[in-house]
Design an enzyme around this catalytic site. Sequence first.
Site, PDB file in Angstrom:
ATOM      1  N   HIS A 374       0.726  -1.290  -0.067  1.00 40.01           N
ATOM      2  CA  HIS A 374      -0.107  -0.170  -0.030  1.00 40.01           C
ATOM      3  C   HIS A 374       0.728   1.429   0.036  1.00 40.01           C
ATOM      4  O   HIS A 374       0.364   2.462   0.095  1.00 40.01           O
ATOM      5  CB  HIS A 374      -0.910   0.033   1.238  1.00 40.01           C
ATOM      6  CG  HIS A 374      -1.959  -1.034   1.341  1.00 40.01           C
ATOM      7  ND1 HIS A 374      -3.256  -0.843   0.921  1.00 40.01           N
ATOM      8  CD2 HIS A 374      -1.847  -2.239   1.658  1.00 40.01           C
ATOM      9  CE1 HIS A 374      -3.892  -1.946   0.986  1.00 40.01           C
ATOM     10  NE2 HIS A 374      -3.014  -2.864   1.588  1.00 40.01           N
ATOM     11  N   LYS A 565      -9.072  13.627   4.540  1.00 40.58           N
ATOM     12  CA  LYS A 565      -8.267  12.465   4.534  1.00 40.58           C
ATOM     13  C   LYS A 565      -7.201  12.760   5.640  1.00 40.58           C
ATOM     14  O   LYS A 565      -7.214  13.781   6.382  1.00 40.58           O
ATOM     15  CB  LYS A 565      -7.645  12.369   3.251  1.00 40.58           C
ATOM     16  CG  LYS A 565      -6.821  13.802   2.786  1.00 40.58           C
ATOM     17  CD  LYS A 565      -6.149  13.574   1.321  1.00 40.58           C
ATOM     18  CE  LYS A 565      -7.188  13.623   0.151  1.00 40.58           C
ATOM     19  NZ  LYS A 565      -7.340  12.552  -0.453  1.00 40.58           N
ATOM     20  N   ARG A 566      -6.321  11.635   5.875  1.00 40.55           N
ATOM     21  CA  ARG A 566      -5.159  11.968   7.156  1.00 40.55           C
ATOM     22  C   ARG A 566      -4.392  12.986   6.553  1.00 40.55           C
ATOM     23  O   ARG A 566      -4.279  13.551   5.332  1.00 40.55           O
ATOM     24  CB  ARG A 566      -4.076  10.938   7.103  1.00 40.55           C
ATOM     25  CG  ARG A 566      -4.987   9.633   7.732  1.00 40.55           C
ATOM     26  CD  ARG A 566      -5.284   9.952   9.442  1.00 40.55           C
ATOM     27  NE  ARG A 566      -4.054  10.007  10.143  1.00 40.55           N
ATOM     28  CZ  ARG A 566      -3.693   9.146  10.845  1.00 40.55           C
ATOM     29  NH1 ARG A 566      -4.552   8.202  11.396  1.00 40.55           N
ATOM     30  NH2 ARG A 566      -2.548   9.292  11.898  1.00 40.55           N
ATOM     31  N   LYS A 571       0.270  14.581   1.035  1.00 37.78           N
ATOM     32  CA  LYS A 571      -1.330  14.940   0.379  1.00 37.78           C
ATOM     33  C   LYS A 571      -1.403  16.181   0.076  1.00 37.78           C
ATOM     34  O   LYS A 571      -2.573  16.645  -0.221  1.00 37.78           O
ATOM     35  CB  LYS A 571      -2.302  14.290   1.251  1.00 37.78           C
ATOM     36  CG  LYS A 571      -2.037  12.807   1.569  1.00 37.78           C
ATOM     37  CD  LYS A 571      -3.138  12.176   2.586  1.00 37.78           C
ATOM     38  CE  LYS A 571      -3.052  10.630   2.950  1.00 37.78           C
ATOM     39  NZ  LYS A 571      -3.567   9.757   2.295  1.00 37.78           N
ATOM     40  N   THR A 673      -8.815   6.329  -1.752  1.00 36.96           N
ATOM     41  CA  THR A 673     -10.202   5.607  -1.853  1.00 36.96           C
ATOM     42  C   THR A 673     -11.314   6.786  -1.807  1.00 36.96           C
ATOM     43  O   THR A 673     -12.435   6.489  -2.230  1.00 36.96           O
ATOM     44  CB  THR A 673     -10.464   4.227  -0.942  1.00 36.96           C
ATOM     45  OG1 THR A 673      -9.992   4.737   0.245  1.00 36.96           O
ATOM     46  CG2 THR A 673      -9.722   2.986  -1.619  1.00 36.96           C
ATOM     47  N   LYS A 677     -14.916   7.593  -3.233  1.00 37.13           N
ATOM     48  CA  LYS A 677     -16.442   8.139  -2.637  1.00 37.13           C
ATOM     49  C   LYS A 677     -16.958   9.296  -3.115  1.00 37.13           C
ATOM     50  O   LYS A 677     -18.190   9.247  -3.145  1.00 37.13           O
ATOM     51  CB  LYS A 677     -16.188   7.785  -0.971  1.00 37.13           C
ATOM     52  CG  LYS A 677     -15.619   6.547  -0.558  1.00 37.13           C
ATOM     53  CD  LYS A 677     -14.928   6.601   0.822  1.00 37.13           C
ATOM     54  CE  LYS A 677     -14.246   5.158   1.172  1.00 37.13           C
ATOM     55  NZ  LYS A 677     -13.459   5.396   2.395  1.00 37.13           N
TER      56      LYS A 677
HETATM   57  C1  26Q Z   1       3.223   0.795  10.504  1.00 35.51           C
HETATM   58  C2  26Q Z   1       4.010   0.337  11.758  1.00 35.51           C
HETATM   59  C3  26Q Z   1       3.818   1.013  12.812  1.00 35.51           C
HETATM   60  C4  26Q Z   1       2.713   1.524  13.079  1.00 35.51           C
HETATM   61  C5  26Q Z   1       1.682   1.990  12.070  1.00 35.51           C
HETATM   62  C6  26Q Z   1       1.930   1.438  10.962  1.00 35.51           C
HETATM   63  C7  26Q Z   1       1.064   1.812   9.806  1.00 35.51           C
HETATM   64  C8  26Q Z   1      -0.435   1.657   9.988  1.00 35.51           C
HETATM   65  C9  26Q Z   1      -1.252   2.185   9.157  1.00 35.51           C
HETATM   66  C10 26Q Z   1       1.539   2.003   8.399  1.00 35.51           C
HETATM   67  C11 26Q Z   1       0.525   2.347   7.501  1.00 35.51           C
HETATM   68  C12 26Q Z   1      -1.018   2.472   7.978  1.00 35.51           C
HETATM   69  C13 26Q Z   1      -1.855   2.802   6.782  1.00 35.51           C
HETATM   70  C14 26Q Z   1      -1.599   2.953   5.441  1.00 35.51           C
HETATM   71  C15 26Q Z   1      -2.599   3.492   4.575  1.00 35.51           C
HETATM   72  O1  26Q Z   1      -3.674   3.516   5.000  1.00 35.51           O
HETATM   73  N1  26Q Z   1      -2.243   3.512   3.186  1.00 35.51           N
HETATM   74  C16 26Q Z   1      -3.325   3.769   2.468  1.00 35.51           C
HETATM   75  O2  26Q Z   1      -3.781   2.728   1.897  1.00 35.51           O
HETATM   76  C17 26Q Z   1      -4.962   3.010   0.774  1.00 35.51           C
HETATM   77  C18 26Q Z   1      -5.438   1.545   0.672  1.00 35.51           C
HETATM   78  O3  26Q Z   1      -4.815   1.003  -0.189  1.00 35.51           O
HETATM   79  C19 26Q Z   1      -4.485   3.423  -0.159  1.00 35.51           C
HETATM   80  O4  26Q Z   1      -5.663   3.952  -0.792  1.00 35.51           O
HETATM   81  C20 26Q Z   1      -3.985   4.845   0.253  1.00 35.51           C
HETATM   82  O5  26Q Z   1      -3.146   5.419  -1.009  1.00 35.51           O
HETATM   83  C21 26Q Z   1      -2.762   4.492   1.064  1.00 35.51           C
HETATM   84  O6  26Q Z   1      -1.943   5.644   1.512  1.00 35.51           O
END
Ligand code: 26Q
Length: 840
Positions: A374, A565-566, A571, A673, A677
């Site tokens: 991702h 979004k975050r 972004k 995503t 939406k």
């Molecule tokens: C990893 C290690 C330690 C703590 C937290 C994490 C962690 C947690 C969540 C790292 C990444 C995430 C989330 C990532 C994320 O949401 N990525 C998004 O995924 C979507 C679904 O595929 C995409 O549409 C987005 O582009 C992408 O940014």
Amino acid sequence: MGKLKDSFNDMPAAGEVRPGLKLEALKQDIAYNLFCLLGKSPAAASSKDFYTALAYLIRGQLESRWINTAGKYYQQKGIKVVCYLSAEFLIGPQLAKNLLYLDLYEPVRQALAGFGLSLEELLELEPEPGLGNGGLGRLAACYLDSLATLGFPAIGYGIRYEFGIFEQQIRDGWQIEATDKWLQSGCPWEFLKPDVAYDIKFGGHTETSYDESGRYRVLWVPAQVVKGIAADYPIAGYKINSANTLRLWKAEACESFDFQAFNMGDYYAAVDQKVVSENITKVLYPNDEPWVGKQLRLKQQYFFVSCSLQDMIKLHLARSESLEHFHECFAVQLNDTHPSIAIAELMRLFVDEHQLGWNEAWQITQNTFSYTNHTLLPEALEKWPLALLQELLPRHLEIIFELNQRFLDHVRLDHPEHEENLANLSLIDESGEKYVRMAHLASLGSHAINGVSELHSELLKRDVLKDFYALMPDKFSNKTNGVTPRRFIRLSNPKLAGLITERIGEDWLKDLSELSRLEDAVEDHGFREVWRAVKRDNKLRLATYIKRHTDILVDPDSLYDVQVKRIHEYKRQHLNLLHIITLYHIIRQNQNADIAPRTFIFAGKAAPSYFMAKLIIKLIHAVADMINRDIRVRERLQVVFIPNFNVKTSHWIYPAADLSEQISTAGKEASGTGNMKFSMNGALTIGTLDGANIEIHKAVGSEHFFLFGLNADQVYETKATGYDPRALYSSNDLLRESIDTIQTGALSHGDAEVFRPLVKSLLDRDEYLVLADYQSYIACQKDVSLVFRDSDNWSRKAILNTTRMGRFSSDRVVKEYCHDIWNVEPIRSESTLNVMDLVP
Ligand code: 26Q
């Protein structure tokens, strides 16, 4: 709850009217639950009590489908089950969805009206399980929804965090984090199953020996053992008589371990042990990217992965299957690398605990797993220090070393042409402190690897995993993300859903490509008028929400320009802000400037440790303050920040947007995503050629999409040839004026310090090319204003956005995964179990 019997007895097939849930019966069931579960009479019960009573009633309705499905899938030989492993599942509020899926929305609304209550008010009271950060967690939830709706046997496996993503509050424009107590009053959708439990080991050392048959054996002697127990959530499909399972693991102290200490008289050691064990599933880490290497995070990952794999093996053996057929019975998807320690764990379970030979175990493992990436951001790629793995998972480190040795030997021997890439292919990063590269482990241990949009999948092959791609090209494919139209159109935008259904029937809810049949309606003047009325209504609804939560009154006739979004530098919420400040200057200089009135709406959380993201939130508030107070512009421009963006708040926002901001630096957003939406709900996009924007642009047509900025290749070129943001600042008057407004303290009561780090990062380096895209963005926004002036033309474009988004349903992509990667077939569940038949 014995009263529920009435409802079960008369359970018809999906879609039929449920005779057992006639109004009177429903009312009685609610009253019965109030009495039995909460000890309250309807007169004494609060709205929250009614919510609980109703939720338990609906949970009962789900249960029969669920037991039925579980019986079929999990006990029957030869049925292959998808296991979706994800550290996050952002499932959103459950009551409205379950009412809709069980066809009970209207009867329940009426039953509540009988008590003088409004269903909508009860729905507002439901806390949402915030068990995810954003896109990745919500994607997992959309896929569970589609798997269930399409009748594919599936289990989602994850972590039952006691505290989900923090609740965002805003004080003086700054983000403050509060704990999310979603379990405070219990969760009616949860079935805790203390008897479904596994022991999970940590630390200690390994010992080797030869068993009686002369076989080399490794014994892992742990320092700590924790118990994982199952918390199950039924996942209903839309109008289908089956339900899948989301199984989340909760950590508890392992009793035998406690007692050991206790019996030796060390009561406090036993208590400590309990606290340490239960901490594992206490809280969700609130960072999305970049990655943070915290020990507890690794413990969480291993904990849920080991519980899940042990659970699969137990189900498998209970079906009297032999382990050599494991991969024919389970397809295990790794949602990013977060669960990728599963590769080493399945090897350990097979080899150490079930005595399979290494080669056979490895074959089965590779055939079992597949991996979705991702992110391309280098700083977001997971890598665990060897020292940490050695300390927590000594056996897994041995297994990883062994896998690496065999892999690199194989490359040397069978692919000598790749010999010079060995260091890049290795599972171990040895360039400085040594790390295990989890994306490499996931890629090696899986038979399929995919990205989440066409561009992202290409860049994956070109960049992050290029050496793996050169070696094993057939493993790679693209699976462009999708979202569930049940939640993101039908539930959140009922008026639009009604309008669509009126025109083309309701098949689109199960086959979103049907929306193309609406395309003719674009020529129908009356339809466009009703369309506008629906949008106006949604905008008014959001205005009411904004007033309630921010005390700002926005104009529903202005253009709603939305970025939710975050918060991340890539972004580029600050690019959006530069545009707003520019408009402010233009209007200040010329009251008659031809700019359509706009409301800029922001929402999103910043990782608590991400200073720059928090500063961007502060800047949004500072710009909002300046503009909303200035009587010379406030008729034309307004800026609001909606606090605590989550699935629930998103339901108010997406349907009300006119313009969707998808403005990431090209090459950085894997897919997005939210972009889908918005567009499905008839917003036009202003966006870069990044992630799935490219495919949305292609699907809706370039005339109906506001495209701007550098593409991914140009971004790369710009950086390679020496990028100088200060030169742009000096040469562009509007840009300089806007940045100066920030840096001179005009937004911060003369305090030039507050935003200095942000301005400095833009002028010194501008990693995300905000300044490079500024001019093109401003020009494109001007075009937006012009087009919006012609509201009838705008609604044509909006309608075409909706009708052409069929491809972006999660149903489409789940079918692709099932066909191309998982090799699973749907099961039709014709009858619903009558639980009363189970009574002897
Ligand atoms: C990893 C290690 C330690 C703590 C937290 C994490 C962690 C947690 C969540 C790292 C990444 C995430 C989330 C990532 C994320 O949401 N990525 C998004 O995924 C979507 C679904 O595929 C995409 O549409 C987005 O582009 C992408 O940014």
